[in-house]
Design an enzyme around this catalytic site. Structure first.
Site, mmCIF file in Angstrom:
data_model
loop_
_atom_site.group_PDB
_atom_site.id
_atom_site.type_symbol
_atom_site.label_atom_id
_atom_site.label_comp_id
_atom_site.label_asym_id
_atom_site.label_seq_id
_atom_site.Cartn_x
_atom_site.Cartn_y
_atom_site.Cartn_z
ATOM 1 N N SER A 1 0.422 14.977 -3.396
ATOM 2 C CA SER A 1 1.485 13.997 -3.574
ATOM 3 C C SER A 1 1.560 13.062 -2.368
ATOM 4 C CB SER A 1 2.816 14.708 -3.831
ATOM 5 O OG SER A 1 3.826 13.793 -4.173
ATOM 6 N N ASP B 1 3.589 6.586 -4.912
ATOM 7 C CA ASP B 1 2.949 7.521 -3.996
ATOM 8 C C ASP B 1 1.507 7.788 -4.448
ATOM 9 O OD1 ASP B 1 3.459 9.128 -6.190
ATOM 10 O OD2 ASP B 1 4.219 10.811 -5.028
ATOM 11 N N ASP C 1 -0.309 10.084 -5.887
ATOM 12 C CA ASP C 1 -0.670 10.575 -7.221
ATOM 13 C C ASP C 1 0.157 9.920 -8.323
ATOM 14 O OD1 ASP C 1 1.663 11.998 -6.487
ATOM 15 O OD2 ASP C 1 1.135 13.685 -7.775
ATOM 16 N N ASP D 1 3.417 9.717 -9.146
ATOM 17 C CA ASP D 1 4.527 10.286 -9.905
ATOM 18 C C ASP D 1 5.886 9.854 -9.342
ATOM 19 O OD1 ASP D 1 4.476 11.886 -7.639
ATOM 20 O OD2 ASP D 1 4.258 13.778 -8.718
#
Length: 574
Positions: free
Chosen positions: A150, A300, A302, A304
């Protein structure tokens, strides 16, 4: 229990056998010979699953992310899948982000699954995490894995597991999978890939995901031709999908921060690739002034979480927090559902125990249910699965995550970014703005203002310090906050909520978690929670005021800011 250096060295020496590759053995021996502190950090425990799966620093050792710890995870998961789905075809999907080593670690995971007779769909290149959640359901997989850490620092990587519904694993699966993993030795890992079971997936999945994102996040909004967006992927995966989604949804004026557009696990232009941190959006905000943009969106690594900045009352860009975007997104969805005659009484929105209480006020106003869960979208996904006769509209949490509908069962910055643009473009076309609509919501539902304080405590000593802070809060509870009596304490570790006025107690019907929440007589809420994925303890504050008319916003806003300042000073957190 105190871990002795002898135990650590013995653990490390077990990684010097022929099963481990030469480079790993060389690194382990180097730690034994030259770096006792790093050796202890690397081998004093096994890296564990937290609220977001497994996440940690890359390197050799049992407490690090590497091909062996992830291989062991995958071997245990393979064994579990074959127990649960006996005599069924088992398919899994695998995605990975921009992190250093994510591509090679994803291939290791794919190899182990295939070595165990499991059909594997592996993305050809990096993709957003929400696309993996979508893919699990779209391809009828039993499970999915995404390699990501993340928004953690560059030295981190991680491993998130999704179940057949597209949501992250929850009890009892998580504990059962962990038991399978812990029953194994590293030598039990089968790394010998069966290449006939490996399939590479690509644009066909992208097309399906883009279509569903637009179906769920676009509402035929007017004013798109005159709406300007600055977008930054912060060196992450959203660059592969989000510009195309915005383009197909009708947004023509999208300005990409090119310096941050190339995926790069070292995140060279930011201190932290986290849109919760104002510094991360510095370059995007600068570009917004250059092009006179209406909105800034940053995601961010990734993809999400999303950070949003909009024009304030003075025309200057203002960074919004996750609670603010969540409230306005939810209200917008509720309005659209209501105006379309789709609210029939069996709908719900969702949020988490540490997020703004304003979500409950929205639910009451629109006569829908607000379900409240522990932190983490896996719990919201579980709600969707547990209540099939109710329709999920949307919902989120304070940490910059939002989910629109249930085609993705995790926080989804792709569709949420599109939704944010729809709200702002429509508001501008109607002579208003995103920020003005937020203020109008405070007038209508109550002015709730939130603040997050996050304290980082690294290493073994840091874990002990965080643990002691929670012990102190339980054994010596705060009695007043800013002069207001604490009237209720919810302890999610003991599942007990206590009325501090009457002394009565009631059971909390939510899974156990190490969270404490204090409520005062004047509507203040304070929550304390150690992070499940980072070496942090987080304190969440919410204060409430009354805003009778929009013109009084600045005055009431200042009053609430001052109140939060007093609370932080009182608790020695400022």
């Amino acid at each position: 229990m105190e871990i002795t250096i002898e135990t650590v060295i013995n653990n490390a020496k077990s990684w010097l056998t022929d099963f481990f590759d030469d480079e790993t053995k060389k690194e382990v021996q180097k730690l034994i010979d030259t770096n006792a502190d790093e050796l202890k950090e690397s081998f004093y425990k096994n890296l564990e699953f937290g609220t977001g799966g497994m996440r940690g620093t890359m390197g050799v050792g049992t407490n690090r992310i590497n091909k062996y710890t992830l291989g062991k995870n995958t071997q245990g998961l393979s064994n579990y899948l074959k127990k649960v789905f006996k005599n069924e075809e088992i398919k899994v999907a695998i995605a990975y982000d921009c992190r250093n080593n994510s591509d090679t670690l994803a291939r290791v995971v794919a190899n182990v699954f295939s070595a165990n007779g499991i059909k594997v769909y592996l993305f050809s290149e990096l993709r957003p995490t929400p696309e993996l959640s979508f893919t699990v359901k779209h391809l009828g997989c039993k499970c999915g894995v995404v390699l990501t850490a993340s928004h953690n620092p560059p030295e981190y990587n991680g491993y998130k597991v999704y179940w057949a519904d597209g949501g992250q694993i929850v009890p009892p699966q998580d504990a059962e999978i962990i038991n399978e993993i812990e029953s194994l030795n590293f030598e039990d890992i089968n790394f010998d890939a069966n290449h006939s079971l490996l399939s590479i997936i690509d644009r066909e999945i992208d097309e399906a995901f883009i279509k569903e994102s637009i179906n769920n996040g676009s509402f035929g909004t007017k004013g798109k031709d005159n709406f300007k967006i600055v977008f930054t992927s912060l060196h992450g995966t959203s660059i592969t999908i989000l510009p195309e989604v915005l383009k197909r949804a009708g947004y023509k004026n999208v300005y990409i921060v090119e310096e941050q557009a190339k995926p790069d696990g070292n995140f060279p232009t930011v201190k932290s690739p986290n849109p919760e941190e104002p510094e991360a959006l510095t370059m995007a905000l600068k570009k917004a002034e250059e092009v006179n943009a209406d909105m800034v969106i940053g995601t961010d690594p990734d993809c999400d979480r999303l950070g949003v900045a909009v024009r304030g009352l003075d025309g200057k860009m203002i960074l919004l927090n996750g609670n603010q975007t969540m409230v306005l997104m939810t209200k917008f969805l509720l309005d659209k559902w209501k105006n379309s005659g789709k609210l029939e009484g069996n709908e719900f929105i969702a949020t988490t125990i540490v997020s703004t209480p304003m979500m409950n006020e929205l639910a009451k106003a629109y006569d829908v249910e607000c379900k409240v869960s522990l932190t983490g979208f896996k719990w919201i996904a579980k709600m969707i699965e547990d209540y099939p006769n109710q329709q999920f509209i949307g919902g989120g949490e304070e940490s910059f995550g939002f989910m629109v509908g249930d085609f993705v069962r995790d926080k989804d910055a792709v569709t949420a970014s599109l939704l944010a643009c729809e709200i702002a473009a429509e508001a501008k076309a109607n002579g208003s703005s995103f920020y003005q609509e937020l203020i109008n919501s405070y007038v209508q539902f109550g002015f709730f203002k939130e603040k997050l304080i996050s304290l980082t405590k690294k290493g073994i000593s840091g874990l002990q310090e965080i643990s002691q802070m929670m012990i102190d809060l339980r054994e010596n509870p705060v009695k007043t906050i800013d002069g207001a009596k604490v009237v209720r304490i919810e302890d999610y570790k003991s599942s007990v909520a206590k009325n501090m006025i009457t002394g009565t107690e009631e059971k909390i019907d939510i899974p156990k978690s190490n969270v404490l929440i204090y409520y005062t007589e004047d509507g203040t809420k304070m929550a304390a929670r150690p992070s499940g994925t980072e070496p942090k303890i987080k304190f969440y504050f919410s204060v409430k005021g009354t805003l009778n008319k929009a013109e009084d916003f600045e005055k009431v806003n200042h009053h609430l800011d001052t109140k939060i300042g007093r609370i932080l000073s009182e608790l020695k957190l400022s």
